[in-house]
Design a protein around this motif. Structure first.
Motif, mmCIF file in Angstrom:
data_model
loop_
_atom_site.group_PDB
_atom_site.id
_atom_site.type_symbol
_atom_site.label_atom_id
_atom_site.label_comp_id
_atom_site.label_asym_id
_atom_site.label_seq_id
_atom_site.Cartn_x
_atom_site.Cartn_y
_atom_site.Cartn_z
ATOM 1 N N GLN A 252 0.845 -1.188 0.000
ATOM 2 C CA GLN A 252 0.000 0.000 0.000
ATOM 3 C C GLN A 252 0.890 1.251 0.000
ATOM 4 O O GLN A 252 1.967 1.260 0.582
ATOM 5 N N ALA B 30 0.606 5.695 0.320
ATOM 6 C CA ALA B 30 -0.217 6.864 0.604
ATOM 7 C C ALA B 30 0.426 8.091 -0.021
ATOM 8 O O ALA B 30 1.605 8.379 0.233
ATOM 9 N N LYS C 103 1.149 -2.885 -6.108
ATOM 10 C CA LYS C 103 1.129 -1.691 -5.265
ATOM 11 C C LYS C 103 -0.230 -1.029 -5.427
ATOM 12 O O LYS C 103 -0.783 -1.010 -6.522
ATOM 13 N N ILE C 104 -0.750 -0.495 -4.336
ATOM 14 C CA ILE C 104 -2.040 0.182 -4.350
ATOM 15 C C ILE C 104 -1.839 1.570 -3.753
ATOM 16 O O ILE C 104 -1.484 1.705 -2.579
ATOM 17 N N ARG D 77 -3.081 5.232 -2.470
ATOM 18 C CA ARG D 77 -4.247 5.827 -1.824
ATOM 19 C C ARG D 77 -3.987 7.302 -1.524
ATOM 20 O O ARG D 77 -2.838 7.756 -1.558
ATOM 21 N N VAL E 208 -3.847 -8.494 1.291
ATOM 22 C CA VAL E 208 -4.902 -7.499 1.127
ATOM 23 C C VAL E 208 -5.910 -7.555 2.274
ATOM 24 O O VAL E 208 -6.412 -6.521 2.730
ATOM 25 N N VAL F 86 -4.660 -5.509 5.700
ATOM 26 C CA VAL F 86 -4.205 -4.124 5.671
ATOM 27 C C VAL F 86 -4.625 -3.417 6.958
ATOM 28 O O VAL F 86 -5.767 -3.560 7.419
ATOM 29 N N VAL G 1 -4.725 2.426 7.221
ATOM 30 C CA VAL G 1 -4.419 2.526 5.791
ATOM 31 C C VAL G 1 -5.638 2.158 4.966
ATOM 32 O O VAL G 1 -5.944 2.808 3.962
ATOM 33 N N ARG G 2 -6.349 1.121 5.387
ATOM 34 C CA ARG G 2 -7.497 0.646 4.620
ATOM 35 C C ARG G 2 -8.549 1.727 4.433
ATOM 36 O O ARG G 2 -9.239 1.763 3.405
ATOM 37 N N ILE H 26 -8.849 5.203 -2.355
ATOM 38 C CA ILE H 26 -8.062 4.893 -3.544
ATOM 39 C C ILE H 26 -8.373 5.898 -4.643
ATOM 40 O O ILE H 26 -7.489 6.320 -5.393
#
Length: 249
Positions: free
Chosen positions: A32, A34, A85-86, A88, A121, A124, A128-129, A133
């Motif tokens: 993740q 940010a 990678k995600i 946010r 996933v 998380v 953060v969750r 996104i």
């Protein structure tokens, strides 16, 4: 020497086959990220992407990611799987709270991003969750070339023919920074890490991009090809990383 072990992990990742995804999506590993996007002071696109790329590679090279460190097991599991990678959006108190979750924050010209230690996933951290996104896109363009006097170890060239959000691009330049470590030997990586992993993110002309693609894996260049889970077609070449001193063909 923790840098040597972390360097070896990233070099091995360049060509190593990755495990297939588990049947349960909640057990897929991902990093993740940010991006700090404050409503009252929106970030500048180029600097935000530099911060994002640096946060990823600084985490990958961190002493805590090396064998015996608290992040090593998670880093091994993530690198052995498909690299996901995600990105946010974080602002205000959410950004402050996210600093308490394992990871590394990097800054560039007043812009900031944080890469978090990878997890499955379904595991998380709630801090953060809850970060959105959507809404990571910001204004501004990218330079066509790095500054002549810039202190960069790598230049990350973003494909000018693709339409990617800032969040998507942040994930791609983060991956390119990881792969770019394979262009450096251990001593060069050590010196670069001690300088904070300075790098440039550029968007070349279409002609220059074609030159870079032709030189992939030659003359100090390596490319990211996306799996195509979001926004773009599978196999799209998104970013080419070159090392400092790269010469045009």
């Amino acid at each position: 020497m923790f840098l040597a072990a972390n360097h070896a992990r990233l070099v091995d990742d360049l060509d190593a086959p990755h495990r297939d995804d588990p049947p349960d999506p909640a057990r897929v590993w991902a990093m993740q990220m940010a991006l700090r996007v404050e409503k009252t002071a929106p970030p500048e696109r180029a600097a935000l992407l530099v911060a994002a790329a640096r946060s990823v590679v600084l985490l990958c090279l961190d002493e805590r990611s090396a064998p015996g460190g608290p992040w090593a097991e998670a880093m091994d599991a993530w690198c052995d799987a498909r690299i996901r990678k995600i990105a946010r959006r974080a602002r205000g108190a959410q950004w402050v709270g996210a600093q308490q979750v394992w990871g590394v924050t990097a800054e560039s010209d007043g812009q900031a991003a944080r890469a978090f230690v990878p997890t499955m996933v379904g595991e998380v951290d709630p801090r953060v969750r809850k970060l959105q996104i959507e809404g990571t896109d910001v204004e501004g363009g990218l330079p066509a070339e790095p500054d002549d006097d810039a202190d960069t170890g790598l230049t990350l060239w973003v494909n000018p023919t693709l339409d990617m959000t800032v969040g998507k691009t942040a994930a791609q330049v983060g991956h390119a920074a990881m792969l770019g470590v394979a262009l450096l030997d251990v001593g060069e990586t050590q010196a670069w890490f001690q300088r904070g992993c300075p790098l440039a993110v550029c968007e070349p002309s279409v002609h220059r991009w074609q030159e870079l693609v032709a030189q992939e894996r030659q003359s100090g260049a390596v490319a990211v090809r996306d799996a195509g889970f979001t926004e773009i077609a599978p196999g799209s070449m998104t970013v080419v990383a070159t090392r400092e001193g790269y010469q045009r063909p």
